[in-house]
Design an enzyme around this catalytic site. Structure first.
Site, PDB file in Angstrom:
ATOM      1  N   ARG A   1       0.854  -1.206   0.000  1.00  0.00           N
ATOM      2  CA  ARG A   1       0.000   0.000   0.000  1.00  0.00           C
ATOM      3  C   ARG A   1       0.880   1.242   0.000  1.00  0.00           C
ATOM      4  NH1 ARG A   1      -4.262   0.011   4.778  1.00  0.00           N
ATOM      5  NH2 ARG A   1      -5.296  -1.567   3.522  1.00  0.00           N
TER       6      ARG A   1
ATOM      7  N   ARG B   1      -2.014   6.626   9.675  1.00  0.00           N
ATOM      8  CA  ARG B   1      -2.095   6.125   8.290  1.00  0.00           C
ATOM      9  C   ARG B   1      -2.115   7.284   7.297  1.00  0.00           C
ATOM     10  NH1 ARG B   1      -4.294   0.912   8.067  1.00  0.00           N
ATOM     11  NH2 ARG B   1      -3.629  -0.252   9.894  1.00  0.00           N
TER      12      ARG B   1
ATOM     13  N   LYS C   1      -4.325   1.243  14.712  1.00  0.00           N
ATOM     14  CA  LYS C   1      -4.234   2.197  13.604  1.00  0.00           C
ATOM     15  C   LYS C   1      -4.846   3.528  14.017  1.00  0.00           C
ATOM     16  CE  LYS C   1      -6.748  -0.604  10.960  1.00  0.00           C
ATOM     17  NZ  LYS C   1      -7.649  -1.196   9.951  1.00  0.00           N
TER      18      LYS C   1
ATOM     19  N   LYS D   1      -6.306   7.200  12.224  1.00  0.00           N
ATOM     20  CA  LYS D   1      -6.630   7.817  10.932  1.00  0.00           C
ATOM     21  C   LYS D   1      -6.965   9.294  11.084  1.00  0.00           C
ATOM     22  CE  LYS D   1      -7.966   3.492   8.857  1.00  0.00           C
ATOM     23  NZ  LYS D   1      -9.012   2.682   8.187  1.00  0.00           N
TER      24      LYS D   1
ATOM     25  N   CYS E   1     -15.396  -2.871  -1.483  1.00  0.00           N
ATOM     26  CA  CYS E   1     -14.045  -3.195  -1.012  1.00  0.00           C
ATOM     27  C   CYS E   1     -13.509  -4.402  -1.789  1.00  0.00           C
ATOM     28  CB  CYS E   1     -14.079  -3.476   0.482  1.00  0.00           C
ATOM     29  SG  CYS E   1     -14.798  -5.074   0.897  1.00  0.00           S
TER      30      CYS E   1
ATOM     31  N   CYS F   1      -8.654 -10.501   0.338  1.00  0.00           N
ATOM     32  CA  CYS F   1      -8.760 -10.086   1.741  1.00  0.00           C
ATOM     33  C   CYS F   1      -8.978 -11.285   2.660  1.00  0.00           C
ATOM     34  CB  CYS F   1      -9.908  -9.094   1.931  1.00  0.00           C
ATOM     35  SG  CYS F   1     -10.018  -8.613   3.664  1.00  0.00           S
TER      36      CYS F   1
ATOM     37  N   CYS G   1     -17.228  -7.766   4.808  1.00  0.00           N
ATOM     38  CA  CYS G   1     -17.240  -8.102   6.243  1.00  0.00           C
ATOM     39  C   CYS G   1     -17.540  -6.827   7.019  1.00  0.00           C
ATOM     40  CB  CYS G   1     -15.913  -8.732   6.663  1.00  0.00           C
ATOM     41  SG  CYS G   1     -14.639  -7.550   7.141  1.00  0.00           S
TER      42      CYS G   1
ATOM     43  N   CYS H   1     -14.503  -1.184   5.368  1.00  0.00           N
ATOM     44  CA  CYS H   1     -13.446  -0.506   4.605  1.00  0.00           C
ATOM     45  C   CYS H   1     -13.949   0.487   3.560  1.00  0.00           C
ATOM     46  CB  CYS H   1     -12.531  -1.534   3.960  1.00  0.00           C
ATOM     47  SG  CYS H   1     -11.599  -2.466   5.189  1.00  0.00           S
TER      48      CYS H   1
HETATM   49 FE1  SRM Z   1      -9.559  -1.580   5.689  1.00  0.00          FE
HETATM   50  C1  SRM Z   1      -8.426  -4.291   7.310  1.00  0.00           C
HETATM   51  C2  SRM Z   1      -8.653  -2.914   2.783  1.00  0.00           C
HETATM   52  C3  SRM Z   1     -10.003   1.433   4.261  1.00  0.00           C
HETATM   53  C4  SRM Z   1     -11.400  -0.550   8.415  1.00  0.00           C
HETATM   54  N1  SRM Z   1      -8.622  -3.294   5.160  1.00  0.00           N
HETATM   55  C5  SRM Z   1      -8.183  -4.287   5.999  1.00  0.00           C
HETATM   56  C6  SRM Z   1      -7.336  -5.325   5.249  1.00  0.00           C
HETATM   57  C7  SRM Z   1      -5.910  -4.914   5.367  1.00  0.00           C
HETATM   58  C8  SRM Z   1      -7.565  -6.789   5.690  1.00  0.00           C
HETATM   59  C9  SRM Z   1      -6.676  -7.394   6.743  1.00  0.00           C
HETATM   60  O1  SRM Z   1      -6.506  -6.806   7.823  1.00  0.00           O
HETATM   61  O2  SRM Z   1      -6.163  -8.487   6.493  1.00  0.00           O
HETATM   62  C10 SRM Z   1      -7.931  -5.125   3.852  1.00  0.00           C
HETATM   63  C11 SRM Z   1      -7.032  -5.516   2.685  1.00  0.00           C
HETATM   64  C12 SRM Z   1      -7.867  -6.091   1.548  1.00  0.00           C
HETATM   65  C13 SRM Z   1      -7.149  -6.232   0.270  1.00  0.00           C
HETATM   66  O3  SRM Z   1      -7.140  -7.350  -0.282  1.00  0.00           O
HETATM   67  O4  SRM Z   1      -6.623  -5.253  -0.238  1.00  0.00           O
HETATM   68  C14 SRM Z   1      -8.417  -3.694   3.916  1.00  0.00           C
HETATM   69  N2  SRM Z   1      -9.257  -0.861   3.896  1.00  0.00           N
HETATM   70  C15 SRM Z   1      -8.969  -1.589   2.786  1.00  0.00           C
HETATM   71  C16 SRM Z   1      -9.058  -0.750   1.524  1.00  0.00           C
HETATM   72  C17 SRM Z   1      -8.059  -1.160   0.441  1.00  0.00           C
HETATM   73  C18 SRM Z   1     -10.511  -0.819   1.007  1.00  0.00           C
HETATM   74  C19 SRM Z   1     -10.811  -0.190  -0.324  1.00  0.00           C
HETATM   75  O5  SRM Z   1     -11.725  -0.694  -0.958  1.00  0.00           O
HETATM   76  O6  SRM Z   1     -10.186   0.783  -0.710  1.00  0.00           O
HETATM   77  C20 SRM Z   1      -8.837   0.657   2.143  1.00  0.00           C
HETATM   78  C21 SRM Z   1      -7.380   1.036   2.223  1.00  0.00           C
HETATM   79  C22 SRM Z   1      -7.206   2.454   2.676  1.00  0.00           C
HETATM   80  C23 SRM Z   1      -5.794   2.960   2.666  1.00  0.00           C
HETATM   81  O7  SRM Z   1      -5.291   3.325   1.596  1.00  0.00           O
HETATM   82  O8  SRM Z   1      -5.205   3.050   3.753  1.00  0.00           O
HETATM   83  C24 SRM Z   1      -9.396   0.428   3.544  1.00  0.00           C
HETATM   84  N3  SRM Z   1     -10.460   0.146   6.279  1.00  0.00           N
HETATM   85  C25 SRM Z   1     -10.636   1.236   5.487  1.00  0.00           C
HETATM   86  C26 SRM Z   1     -11.602   2.116   6.077  1.00  0.00           C
HETATM   87  C27 SRM Z   1     -12.120   3.412   5.452  1.00  0.00           C
HETATM   88  C28 SRM Z   1     -11.349   4.615   5.858  1.00  0.00           C
HETATM   89  O9  SRM Z   1     -10.346   4.510   6.577  1.00  0.00           O
HETATM   90  O10 SRM Z   1     -11.752   5.707   5.463  1.00  0.00           O
HETATM   91  C29 SRM Z   1     -12.018   1.529   7.269  1.00  0.00           C
HETATM   92  C30 SRM Z   1     -13.114   2.067   8.224  1.00  0.00           C
HETATM   93  C31 SRM Z   1     -12.652   3.179   9.079  1.00  0.00           C
HETATM   94  C32 SRM Z   1     -11.971   2.659  10.313  1.00  0.00           C
HETATM   95  O11 SRM Z   1     -10.760   2.417  10.272  1.00  0.00           O
HETATM   96  O12 SRM Z   1     -12.650   2.466  11.330  1.00  0.00           O
HETATM   97  C33 SRM Z   1     -11.268   0.300   7.390  1.00  0.00           C
HETATM   98  N4  SRM Z   1      -9.819  -2.305   7.599  1.00  0.00           N
HETATM   99  C34 SRM Z   1     -10.644  -1.771   8.544  1.00  0.00           C
HETATM  100  C35 SRM Z   1     -10.646  -2.622   9.715  1.00  0.00           C
HETATM  101  C36 SRM Z   1     -11.426  -2.381  11.018  1.00  0.00           C
HETATM  102  C37 SRM Z   1     -10.592  -1.533  11.906  1.00  0.00           C
HETATM  103  C38 SRM Z   1     -11.149  -1.291  13.269  1.00  0.00           C
HETATM  104  O13 SRM Z   1     -10.384  -0.836  14.122  1.00  0.00           O
HETATM  105  O14 SRM Z   1     -12.299  -1.503  13.543  1.00  0.00           O
HETATM  106  C39 SRM Z   1      -9.798  -3.718   9.401  1.00  0.00           C
HETATM  107  C40 SRM Z   1      -9.478  -4.917  10.292  1.00  0.00           C
HETATM  108  C41 SRM Z   1      -8.450  -4.627  11.315  1.00  0.00           C
HETATM  109  O15 SRM Z   1      -7.786  -3.602  11.347  1.00  0.00           O
HETATM  110  O16 SRM Z   1      -8.283  -5.525  12.162  1.00  0.00           O
HETATM  111  C42 SRM Z   1      -9.308  -3.485   8.064  1.00  0.00           C
HETATM  112 FE1  SF4 Z   2     -11.656  -7.090   3.784  1.00  0.00          FE
HETATM  113 FE2  SF4 Z   2     -13.731  -6.615   5.315  1.00  0.00          FE
HETATM  114 FE3  SF4 Z   2     -12.154  -4.595   4.599  1.00  0.00          FE
HETATM  115 FE4  SF4 Z   2     -13.722  -5.712   2.802  1.00  0.00          FE
HETATM  116  S1  SF4 Z   2     -14.424  -4.627   4.616  1.00  0.00           S
HETATM  117  S2  SF4 Z   2     -11.531  -5.253   2.532  1.00  0.00           S
HETATM  118  S3  SF4 Z   2     -13.760  -7.830   3.430  1.00  0.00           S
HETATM  119  S4  SF4 Z   2     -11.567  -6.283   5.870  1.00  0.00           S
END
Ligand code: SRM
Ligand code: SF4
Length: 567
Positions: free
Chosen positions: A82, A151, A213, A215, A431, A437, A476, A480
């Protein structure tokens, strides 16, 4: 959940295993350099967790995993990388270098993310170090793109050439670089910087970095495309009469991830706790980070985000405690213009005689024909691209005479332009989910088109084809693509079934509520048909779908959908 270690102290608290790993990692080094040199296709669990801080996740092809296991083969491992790029800004040269990198390392194109980043999927272990070095050669980094640190910093993407937008862009860049870890681990492991100390002082983060993390998003109230209130720390710019940013309203405690069936976890929007003069942006940011560093839950990673500190200790405590780190109380929040989200797709004026075109990129996936078209345009017209929080791309600095040739290139490659799409298609996010993922419970990106088609047909049957509605699909509950902050959220539950969320607003100022759980896709028409039908006939003039759902409420919507028993 984690194995856990106990650190000394009067109130010895069981810390999660990741805390022990960070503490003993020599500032994020661990055995990463050795493991990357060792060959093979995967890394140890410790290396997996440390790699995140350097911008990479080990993944495996979920589709082939079972068959490979049955055949006695290991999973098909590869690495996601990333890029950290504040405000989604790239120069034309950087974009072209990232595009070339995709060929060099055989990744599935480029994937634009909802935090204005770029991801590469499918990098083999042996290529990880050269790929990251190549990204750095473009003056971009993957450092701290993931991990328990700040981030990628988001901001309003529109390349409007006025003081406000220039200052927001500069502020995002400043915060991003000021908040990088001090450790040189990244440079030594991936960029062959000569080894020096391995236990640098981390003045802000400390030896164990943050509990989770963190943000940050900044926006103008007129353009909340970054969904600022879903960030741990959000800023809304307040301008003086000259149009320059004089203050920021400070919003604290947003975050969306939750776990199904665990009521202790929940999405939350940030609360505006006060304001600061613009010159104090970094100082207040460090104050909020320090508060989370010292108070976030380091025992349970599912409950370690700042939002739980704010929820558990209360907004007043949070405001006061930020003040004590900041050195004085925050000023009261300042009045703002209403929060809005404009449409950045299509052609727009920048205000300096040049313009930008916003090109829709479904799920942010730049591959195939769209990739060829974008490469040709960026190469030929030296347009600097900007990634939006909606996973789209803005091609900036286009001279009026270049508009027609650019559009012709896009059309020649069959790229759908904004005007070719229905509003729901323009405003749908999905996502990656399967197959990359590791947390996905259902499909998301790969069912984006069929689900849009379903909604388009229901909307058309009620004369709502031109209605602007935001639809957000995840595999899930981690959220994201921010499904709980949009108007319709479909959150993956079990294969083929989603939880339905409704009632959020388009501008991202109100969370949605769960209407129903585990709804099979085949039942969507029966649920959304009557609800959208009632919206078409019963809405008050000008009412948007999210506002209508909030007004009717869960019980009312369930009864419309013939599911009153679920109330
Ligand atoms: Fe996310 C985890 C993809 C934005 C909340 N996210 C993941 C992982 C890394 C899965 C993992 O932990 O194994 C995913 C990788 C999938 C893949 O195959 O690429 C993933 N997140 C993404 C992306 C690529 C989604 C997209 O369609 O663009 C976004 C990357 C952003 C970036 O460039 O940094 C992405 N993730 C977000 C957002 C939206 C935002 O930040 O505006 C959220 C919700 C906001 C938040 O953080 O609360 C988000 N991702 C999560 C979470 C839940 C975190 C939590 O504390 O509740 C996880 C799981 C975790 O961290 O354990 C996660
Ligand atoms: Fe993976 Fe869940 Fe984030 Fe989709 S919403 S990229 S399934 S961690």
């Amino acid at each position: 959940m984690d194995g856990g270690v106990r650190l000394p102290g009067a109130e010895a608290k069981k810390l999660s295993a990741v805390e022990g790993l960070k503490a003993g990692s020599h500032r994020l080094r661990g055995r990463l350099a050795e493991e990357l040199a060792e060959g093979g296709t995967q890394v140890s669990e410790d290396a997996y967790n440390l790699l995140k801080f350097h911008g990479s996740y080990e993944q495996y092809d979920r589709e082939t995993a079972t068959a490979r296991k049955q055949a006695g083969q290991e999973k098909d491992y590869s690495f996601m990388v990333r890029v950290r790029m504040p405000g989604g800004r790239l120069t034309a040269a950087q974009y072209l270098a990232l595009d070339a990198l995709s060929d060099r390392y055989g990744t599935t194109g480029l994937r634009l993310t909802t935090r204005q980043g770029v991801q590469f999927h499918g990098i083999p272990k042996g290529d990880l170090k050269p790929a990251i070095a190549d990204i750095n050669a473009t003056l971009l980094t993957t450092q701290a793109a993931c991990g328990d640190v700040v981030r990628n910093v988001m901001t309003t993407p529109a390349p409007i050439r006025d003081t406000l937008h220039g200052q927001l862009d500069a502020a995002a860049r400043m915060l991003s670089s000021a908040l990088l870890p001090a450790s040189r681990a990244y440079h030594q492991i991936f960029l062959d910087e000569e080894s020096g100390s391995t236990d640098e002082v981390e003045p802000l983060y400390g030896a164990t970095y943050l509990p989770r993390k963190f943000k940050i998003g900044l926006a103008a109230p007129t353009d909340n495309t970054p969904d600022v209130l879903t960030n741990d720390l959000g800023f809304f710019a307040i301008c003086d009469e000259s149009g320059a940013i004089s203050h920021y309203n400070v919003a604290v405690g947003g975050g969306l991830g939750m776990t199904h069936n665990n009521a202790r976890t929940f999405p939350r929007l940030a609360d505006i706790v006060g304001s600061v003069p613009a010159a104090d942006l970094i100082k207040v940011t460090e104050a909020v980070i320090s508060l989370q560093r010292d108070n976030g839950d380091r025992g349970d990673r599912r409950r370690a985000r700042l939002k739980y500190v704010v929820e558990d200790r209360g907004v007043d405590w949070t405001r006061e405690t930020i003040g004590s780190y900041f050195g004085r109380p925050l000023d009261p929040a300042l009045p703002m213009t209403p929060i809005a989200v404009p449409d950045l797709l299509g052609w727009h004026e920048q205000g300096n005689g040049l313009g930008w075109i916003g090109v829709p990129i479904p799920s942010g996936r730049i591959d195939g024909a769209v990739r060829v078209a974008l490469r040709e345009i960026v190469e030929r017209f030296a347009s600097d691209p900007i990634v939006t929080p909606q996973q789209d791309i803005l091609l900036s600095d286009v001279a009026p005479a270049d508009r027609a040739p650019i559009e012709a290139i896009l059309r020649a490659h069959g790229v759908a332009l904004a005007d070719d799409l229905t509003p729901i298609s323009r405003w749908t996010l999905a996502c990656p989910a399967l197959p990359t993922c590791g947390l996905a419970l259902t499909e998301a990106e790969r069912v984006r088109e069929p689900l849009i088609a379903k909604f388009e047909s229901v909307l058309a049957s009620h004369g709502l084809s031109q209605e602007r509605i935001s639809l957000r699909i995840t595999g899930c509950p981690n959220g994201c693509v921010r499904p709980y902050a949009g108007e319709i959220g479909l959150v993956g539950r079990v294969p083929g079934a989603y939880a339905i969320y409704l009632g959020g607003d388009f501008a991202g100022t109100r969370l949605s509520f769960q209407l129903l759980d585990r709804v099979k896709v085949v039942d969507f028409d029966a649920i959304f048909g009557p609800i959208l039908g009632a919206f078409a006939t019963d809405r008050v003039p000008g009412e948007e779908f999210g506002d209508y759902c909030a007004r009717i409420g869960r019980a009312g919507l369930l009864s419309l959908a013939g599911r009153a028993e679920a109330a």
